[in-house]
Design an enzyme around this catalytic site. Structure first.
Site, PDB file in Angstrom:
ATOM      1  CG  HIS B  39      36.487  45.653  40.524  1.00  0.00           C
ATOM      2  ND1 HIS B  39      37.687  46.248  40.801  1.00  0.00           N
ATOM      3  CD2 HIS B  39      36.590  45.917  39.122  1.00  0.00           C
ATOM      4  CE1 HIS B  39      38.469  46.959  39.890  1.00  0.00           C
ATOM      5  NE2 HIS B  39      37.607  46.782  38.709  1.00  0.00           N
ATOM      6  CE  LYS B 104      51.651  42.548  39.819  1.00  0.00           C
ATOM      7  NZ  LYS B 104      51.849  41.091  39.489  1.00  0.00           N
TER       8      LYS B 104
END
Lengths: 278, 185
Positions: B39, B104
């Site tokens: 990222h 999650k």
């Protein structure tokens, strides 16, 4: 005096690392199956069903149950009548190196600043004690970061007492929510000092899941905390439900007259721990 | 509990409009993997005005760092990682057309707002179910940043990948509504 070769220690550590990653202990399996019976949320039961299928596949195919095969944490009890032909620490790290490489486990250890991976999952975290006897007991608990990151420690005021302890434990689980992969096991270390409380909390997680502390007062505290935590409603993976924790394990030690340290170490449902005695 | 909804990327606005917090979904098609380090590199590319290694429009990013494959395997165990670590980067990617992320744990308020603004959803897979999820992955290919090892960007082809809608475009949040429903006292 008994001679134990560091080569043997390395072999045992290597096997323990691989076994821990792929084969969940019977205690955790039983606790997860019991949770499936008791969970009230349909979505929660769906999640628990996936978790159970996952550990069955991992065991049958010798695949790591979780991709985060963790930082390798060891508790080693060395008998005082043992003689080793080299460094215990080096032998354990070599076992980790070989186990993670040959077991195709993920190497998840890096420099804290550059974030460069050490490449072999070392160094391991090793807690050593010298005990009576002429054997070595090695316990390993590979610990993923998802649950470790949600752990906390507080230096409470003695006046906050039992209520302060309970509030801090329950608040820690509440703040963690779905992040640490519930249903979780909650390790609580009370007393000692700053680092001792944390070690007590970690070691509490190595007890078979749901086995109460032999001390009645602590066992009753474990029960109360488990009930309060499961009233939070977080449920499996945080999607809502009645089973947020499978167990709470508390360990305690004397502390300074001016202190009340409390450490909460959260363990995900992939509660991997293995033991060997050489 | 209703039957799972089947979705296949690239996702249209209509696909995303049909998803509600609490829905179970089965995904078939392409997912792109990326974690913290990847990222950071994607955002660096955008800051320099350079092109990304894949087109984000309608796509799904899966936050995962798999174990190494054993000989003969496509990929190792591959369960979701904690999404919150990617929060700082996510709104920028949603603005460019990313339609869903899978991980999650909770997202930040900024990410939740950005999902409403750009019409995107957040899906959760079952953390720790890495051996089970591996079975849904039929192909895996590193398309960028091989040097990052488990953190490299991979193009996965998946079949019936199970996930649950946590945040929808209407402000629905399963972590809030689910917990509210089962909280006692």
């Amino acid at each position: 005096m008994r001679d134990i070769s560091t080569k043997e220690i390395t072999e045992v550590v290597k096997r323990l690392c691989r076994d821990a990653a792929c084969e969940l202990g019977e205690d955790v399996k039983a606790a997860l199956r019991a949770a499936l019976e008791r969970e009230e949320s349909p979505l929660g039961r769906d999640v628990l069903g996936q978790i159970i299928r996952n550990f069955e596949i991992a065991s049958a195919e010798e695949a790591p149950m979780c991709q985060d095969t963790g930082l390798a944490v060891f508790f080693v009890d060395v008998g005082r009548d043992v003689h080793m032909d080299g460094s215990l620490e080096d032998a354990i790290n070599e076992g980790v190196r070989q186990g993670y490489r040959e077991g195709y486990l993920r190497k998840s250890v890096c420099d804290p600043f550059t974030r460069e991976n050490t490449g072999d999952n070392t160094p391991a975290v090793i807690h050593t004690r010298v005990v009576e006897g002429d054997s070595i007991r090695i316990r390993v608990a590979p610990k993923g970061a998802g649950s470790e990151n949600m752990s906390r420690l507080a230096m409470l005021k003695p006046a906050e007492g039992l209520k302060g302890i309970k509030d801090f434990v329950v608040e820690t689980v509440g703040v963690a929510g779905g992040n640490p992969c519930p249903p979780i096991i909650v390790g609580v270390g009370i007393g000692g000092n700053f680092e001792w409380a944390a070690i007590l909390a970690k070691e509490a997680l190595l007890r078979p899941v749901g086995r109460p502390n032999p001390d009645e007062v602590l066992a009753s505290l474990e029960e109360d905390l488990l009930e309060e935590i499961n009233r939070l409603g977080i449920g499996p993976m945080g999607f809502g439900g009645t089973i947020t924790a499978l167990a709470v394990h508390v360990e305690a030690a004397p502390c300074h007259i001016a202190s009340l340290p409390v450490a909460v170490n959260i363990q995900c449902h992939a509660d991997r721990h293995k033991e060997a005695i050489i | 509990m209703s039957e799972p909804k089947r979705i296949s990327p690239p996702l249209s606005e209509g696909d995303v409009e049909g998803l509600r917090a609490g829905d179970r979904v089965l995904i078939t098609g392409v997912l792109y993997t990326a974690r913290d380090a990847a990222h950071k590199r994607l955002i660096d590319l955008l800051d320099r005005g350079e092109e990304l290694p894949f087109d984000l429009k309608g796509q799904i990013i899966y936050y995962v760092g798999p174990t190494p494959p054993r000989p003969g395997e496509i990929i190792g165990s591959a369960g979701p990682t904690t999404s919150g670590r990617m929060d700082a980067y996510t709104p920028r990617l949603l603005e460019l057309g990313l339609k869903a992320t899978i991980g999650k744990g909770q997202r930040s308020d900024e990410v939740v707002e950005a999902m409403k603004r750009y019409k995107a959803v957040y899906l959760a897979a079952v953390g720790g179910a890495a051996a089970l999820i591996k079975k849904c992955i039929k192909k895996a290919e590193v398309i960028a940043y091989e040097d990052l090892g488990p953190e490299a960007i991979r193009r996965l082809e998946v079949e019936e990948f199970p996930a649950i809608v946590v945040n929808d475009i209407y402000g629905g949040d399963l972590f809030k509504s689910g917990v509210e429903e089962y909280r006692r006292g």
